[in-house]
Design an enzyme around this catalytic site. Structure first.
Site, PDB file in Angstrom:
ATOM      1  CD  GLU A 129      38.631  42.710  39.677  1.00  0.00           C
ATOM      2  OE1 GLU A 129      38.068  42.317  38.641  1.00  0.00           O
ATOM      3  OE2 GLU A 129      38.016  43.136  40.667  1.00  0.00           O
ATOM      4  N   GLY A 130      44.128  41.199  37.197  1.00  0.00           N
ATOM      5  CA  GLY A 130      44.750  40.548  36.049  1.00  0.00           C
ATOM      6  C   GLY A 130      45.095  41.571  34.997  1.00  0.00           C
TER       7      GLY A 130
END
Length: 752
Positions: A442-443
């Site tokens: 997620e990043g």
């Protein structure tokens, strides 16, 4: 007269600046623009303004579960946790057992975010978070299997962007668990730069179910796809082109999302990855020249080319819930088990939790647990109020996973040899193995801190910057003039605030009317730092412009300041929402003091490395005329925070609520609670024996007349319970060899 002055100002000042601004403004791709415009801003915009409205923030809705949501936590979630055996899942089966999948589907865990009219539970973001948090403290693999269908993926995308036909068909099936979804975004050539994906589709005519159909010929290769190996429904992101112009005059249609059944001809589901030794299904999938009808695009024709905006909007909300829930669960779990272990385990005839080195680690764990749960609840409440906080979601993703990493590392250190010997009795090591997953997905954290938090926050949260950019790109002189002078006025006001608050030591900075008196100083300090942050950030943006996004160290430090402003705000609000429990004050003081110290350190680093050294020196003198003098929390305050973990109390229960603790002396975590109870019951007798300098067994002490029969029994029970906690598992050589050979080797690895 005012109209004439406005026209003169536009002609003499704004028009030349607009021409210059248009030249220096870096080019922005469609995907960058959509990412910047995705989601909403909330309290982060107040913090960026330099004048946060504390009364408004404290008056925002208090996080609260509904009766049905609490009943679900107390019922099905509690039962699921009792069913889970993490050692069996992660080491023996390396998979989720069929009975667990059956229970998850049957009880509606996969449809928590799906509205009741489609057969789902219709839960809030706060409830979704609480469910995932509790399950994660029993089995990370099971928590991820519940989390993913309720986060970024087909369910959420369909809710917001699906056509009525798609919603009516898929949402009830997803809610009942008849469909297992996954979502494919990452591939071999596109990780953090997801927009660089090479997966593509071409609009064309083809055959579907025996009929000539307008559709897409799709080629893709995805990896790291959670639930991919067991999914029945694939969500896929790809770039779509229409070279024959069958849909209109545009050839490049942009990133598009589609739903593809896993059993569709041409779809290949690969073998499983084994991420950080975790047993949740994860693996690659791919297809070449797979024809799908146009109706499988999410949103059907209206969704063509809208995929990146869909993803960014959903990520803004989903990233606020998923990993923050896991991270908070880990920190609270570490607080509970490490505090109990540090009181039970003795060395040199003293609980190890009384040693200052261990005390320091316990204090950090306790403060992290308090901060993370405060920000988790308040961020989820914002999502439930309709926000899609793109910047705040990046803040909580990065800082939660980093603080989780520190809490787990501290817990491992305190447990020592107990924590490093794997086996059914080890309740920490599997979580330690899993840490890199939260850091990576997620990043990736390096990217999130260096580029996203401030890089996106500066544009989205700033009251005028995005308007200036949009007006410059559109050549809108009137709009640019309005934004430019609004920006200039804001900068001058923040300059005045920063100087005034610096000279007066925050005494006149904004604070809420109804806040706890002993915490007013923190509100005022945060108001002052908000003004200084807005001023220094504006100066950096003025000098560097688009170059700032390549000055990642500066961007990261600005992001840290914005993050600490938000996290400490949440701590203060949580204390108010909880009814100001006096027992929690050490945690509040320690959390706020650490945040203020970190903020000053980051200001120091920014100004020491400012792109214009003279301006950096001037800003230092203006905003911090008396120097940077904040200190970390005192040793005494740390001792008070650590002490909350060492004995049962209302404060300990508040700090660690929402996690699963097993019942009974034989349970992997229940034995800790049982042993702590036994050790505390025997403590008075133990102190008496220590005062008498007696070093024998409880039976010998009884015979010597130093204790009575009841005390001897208490001491013996405490010793047996302690041994059950501190013992570690052992295996014979044959079993270890068998376990090693069962693990996937290099030759078995697949990449899709």
């Amino acid at each position: 007269m005012s109209g004439m002055l406005a026209n003169l100002r536009q002609r003499l000042i704004s028009k030349p600046l607009l021409a210059w601004y248009g030249k220096v403004l870096p080019p922005m791709s469609d995907t960058e623009r959509e990412a910047l415009e995705a989601g909403t801003v909330w309290w982060d915009a107040d913090l960026f303004s330099g004048r946060p409205d504390w009364d408004k923030f404290l008056a925002s809705a208090k996080p609260r579960l509904s009766v049905a949501e609490q009943a679900f936590l107390d019922g099905p979630v509690e039962e699921l946790c009792r069913m889970l055996d993490d050692w069996r899942i992660s080491e023996e089966l390396r998979d989720i057992p069929p009975e667990i999948w059956h229970y998850i589907k049957e009880q509606g865990f996969l449809g928590m975010i799906i509205p009741q009219e489609y057969g789902g539970l219709g839960f809030s973001a706060l409830a979704h978070s609480a469910v995932v948090m509790k399950i994660s403290t029993r089995s990370i693999a099971a928590a991820i299997c519940v989390m993913v269908p309720n986060s970024l993926g087909p369910g959420e995308l369909l809710l917001h962007y699906g056509s009525p036909r798609q919603k009516n068909h898929y949402l009830p099936r997803l809610a009942r668990g008849e469909e297992i979804p996954c979502f494919g975004l990452t591939g071999p050539w596109a990780g953090s730069d997801a927009a660089a994906m090479r997966d593509y589709g071409v609009v064309c005519w083809g055959e579907h179910q025996g009929k000539r159909t307008l559709g897409i010929r799709l080629t893709w290769e995805k990896r790291y796809i959670t639930l991919g190996p067991v999914a029945t429904l694939l969500g896929l992101a790809f770039k779509l082109a229409d070279p024959q112009r069958l849909l209109g005059e545009q050839e490049e249609l942009g990133i598009t999302l589609a739903l593809v059944p896993a059993d569709h001809p041409g779809v290949h589901i690969g073998r499983r990855h084994w991420p950080a030794r975790q047993a949740f299904p994860n693996g690659p999938n791919w297809g070449k020249d797979v024809f799908i009808p146009l109706e499988w695009v999410i949103g059907e024709r209206d969704g063509i080319g809208q995929g990146w905006r869909m993803l960014m909007d959903c990520l803004a909300a989903g990233r606020s819930v998923s990993l923050p829930s896991l991270s908070t669960g880990a920190a609270r779990y570490c607080a509970r088990v490490t505090g109990a272990y540090a009181r039970i385990r003795k060395q040199f005839k003293m609980p190890i939790g009384r040693f200052e080195g261990v005390e320091e680690a316990l204090a950090r764990i306790a403060v992290h647990a308090y901060v993370l749960d405060a920000a988790r609840q308040i961020t989820c409440a914002a999502v439930d109020a309709g926000e899609r906080p793109s910047v705040l979601s990046a803040i909580v993703k990065y800082h939660f996973t980093e603080r989780m990493r520190q809490a787990v590392n501290d817990a491992m250190d305190v447990h020592g040899g107990k924590a490093i010997c794997d086996g059914p009795s080890n309740y920490l090591l599997n979580g330690y193995y899993a840490l890199p997953i939260g850091i990576t997905v997620e990043g990736a954290n390096i990217l999130t801190r260096s580029l996203i938090i401030f890089g996106q926050g500066a544009i989205r949260c700033h009251p005028w910057l995005l308007q200036e950019m949009q007006a410059a790109q559109a050549g809108d002189l009137a709009g640019f003039d309005r934004a430019l002078f609004g920006h200039l006025g804001l900068t001058l006001r923040n300059l005045g605030r920063a100087i005034w608050h610096g000279l007066t030591g925050n005494r006149f900075a904004a604070a809420p009317d109804a806040a706890a008196p002993e915490l007013i100083g923190y509100y005022r300090a945060l108001s002052r730092y908000s003004a200084a942050f807005a001023l220094v950030a504006d100066c950096a943006l003025l000098i560097l412009g688009g170059e700032l996004k390549r000055r990642e160290k500066l961007s990261a430090r600005f992001g840290d300041i914005l993050s600490e402003l938000y996290l400490s705000s949440c701590v203060l609000k949580r204390f108010e929402d909880d009814g100001r429990p006096a027992e929690d004050l050490p945690l509040v003081h320690a959390a706020c003091q650490q945040s203020l110290y970190t903020i000053e350190r980051r200001f120091d680093d920014i100004l020491a490395n400012f792109p214009a050294a003279v301006l950096g020196g001037l800003l230092r003198r203006l905003a911090f005329p008396w120097g940077l003098c904040r200190r970390q929390p005192s040793d005494r305050l740390g001792q008070q925070c650590a002490g909350l973990l060492l004995s049962p109390s209302a404060a300990r229960d508040r700090l660690t609520s929402g996690i699963f603790i097993g019942q009974g002396a034989e349970d992997v975590t229940g034995c800790l609670e049982y042993a702590l109870d036994r050790v505390l019951a025997a403590e008075a007798a133990e102190h008496r024996l220590r005062a008498a300098d007696f070093d024998g067994t409880p039976r010998e002490a009884l015979q010597a007349g130093l204790i009575n029969e009841v005390e001897a029994q208490l001491l013996a029970e405490a010793e047996r319970a302690t041994y059950r906690v501190i013992r570690v598992d052992d295996f014979d050589a044959a079993e270890l060899s068998r376990r090693q050979s069962a693990r996937p080797g290099r030759s078995q690895a697949v990449s899709g």
